[in-house]
Design an enzyme around this catalytic site. Structure first.
Site, PDB file in Angstrom:
ATOM      1  N   GLY A  45       0.824  -1.202   0.000  1.00 29.23           N
ATOM      2  CA  GLY A  45       0.000   0.000   0.000  1.00 29.23           C
ATOM      3  C   GLY A  45       0.856   1.249   0.000  1.00 29.23           C
ATOM      4  CD  GLN A  50       3.201   5.748   2.652  1.00 31.59           C
ATOM      5  OE1 GLN A  50       2.171   5.247   2.246  1.00 31.59           O
ATOM      6  NE2 GLN A  50       4.228   5.039   3.124  1.00 31.59           N
ATOM      7  CB  CYS A 100       5.348   2.383   7.360  1.00 28.72           C
ATOM      8  SG  CYS A 100       4.771   3.829   6.452  1.00 28.72           S
ATOM      9  CG  LEU A 101       6.640   1.075   1.345  1.00 29.51           C
ATOM     10  CD1 LEU A 101       5.936   1.343   0.013  1.00 29.51           C
ATOM     11  CD2 LEU A 101       7.773   0.088   1.180  1.00 29.51           C
ATOM     12  CG  HIS A 142      -0.444   1.078   7.381  1.00 38.05           C
ATOM     13  ND1 HIS A 142       0.469   0.765   8.360  1.00 38.05           N
ATOM     14  CD2 HIS A 142       0.243   1.783   6.448  1.00 38.05           C
ATOM     15  CE1 HIS A 142       1.657   1.259   8.022  1.00 38.05           C
ATOM     16  NE2 HIS A 142       1.539   1.885   6.863  1.00 38.05           N
ATOM     17  CD  GLU A 143      -0.784   2.287   2.834  1.00 38.90           C
ATOM     18  OE1 GLU A 143      -0.436   3.474   2.653  1.00 38.90           O
ATOM     19  OE2 GLU A 143       0.028   1.383   3.097  1.00 38.90           O
ATOM     20  CG  HIS A 146       0.278   7.008   5.499  1.00 39.44           C
ATOM     21  ND1 HIS A 146       1.393   7.512   6.136  1.00 39.44           N
ATOM     22  CD2 HIS A 146       0.513   5.682   5.322  1.00 39.44           C
ATOM     23  CE1 HIS A 146       2.263   6.535   6.333  1.00 39.44           C
ATOM     24  NE2 HIS A 146       1.759   5.417   5.864  1.00 39.44           N
TER      25      HIS A 146
END
Length: 187
Positions: A45, A50, A100-101, A142-143, A146
């Site tokens: 994701g 991000q 997380c990226l 999670h996404e 953000h």
């Protein structure tokens, strides 16, 4: 085009994302770039903050999990102007490790409800208002967090947050390595 992923400490990750104008002529290309970036980083994701844009856009690709979750074979979707309307407080809560990226090299246990109510537009701008369950609900939480300026480390216990604080400071100072293109905060 592969975009750099903004890492912990970048101010855009703490902003509440803005609604996207559905007639934005760059939206389709931006979503394609987000998918390409997600593929290059080997994630499941990615939210627009991000990649440095405080916009309500998320892409999720669960096809990579099809060996463990056959129901996600071919699952690749964009979510535009996405919102979590409510959490099902009666659904069970599940604790799983999340990464997380934007926080390379760190994974922590996060407890989340297993069922949520969401609204969004899909890639062809069709509206959706639905309840989502299971692993997809976790990834969406999670996404979509953000989009509210929230990161998964904000959801760990105070004790764990204290334990990982030095690692987070290091990431915010650019002291990390990862195999994908990033934009770290300036030192």
């Amino acid at each position: 085009m592969i975009l750099p992923i903004y890492t912990y400490g970048q101010p855009v990750l703490r902003k509440v994302a803005q609604e996207v104008a559905v007639d934005d002529p760059t939206l389709k290309t931006f979503i394609a770039d987000m998918y390409e970036t997600l593929d290059a980083a080997e994630g499941v994701g990615l939210a627009a903050p991000q990649v440095g844009k405080a916009l309500r856009v998320v892409v999720i690709d669960l096809d990579v999990l099809k060996d463990d979750f056959p129901e996600y074979a071919g699952f690749r979707h964009a979510y535009i102007n996405a919102h979590i309307v409510e959490y099902d407080d009666k659904s069970k809560k599940e604790t799983l490790d999340e990464g997380c990226l934007s926080i390379p090299g760190l994974h922590e246990s996060v407890t989340r409800p297993t069922r949520i109510h969401v609204t969004y537009l899909d890639e062809v701008l069709n509206p959706h208002d639905e309840w989502v369950e299971g692993y997809l609900a976790r990834v969406m939480q999670h996404e979509f967090d953000h989009l509210e300026g929230v990161m998964y480390v904000d959801r760990v216990s105070a004790f764990r947050k204290q334990m990982i604080n030095s690692k987070l400071r290091g990431i915010a100072q650019g002291k990390f390595r990862c195999p994908y293109r990033v934009k770290a905060p300036r030192r």
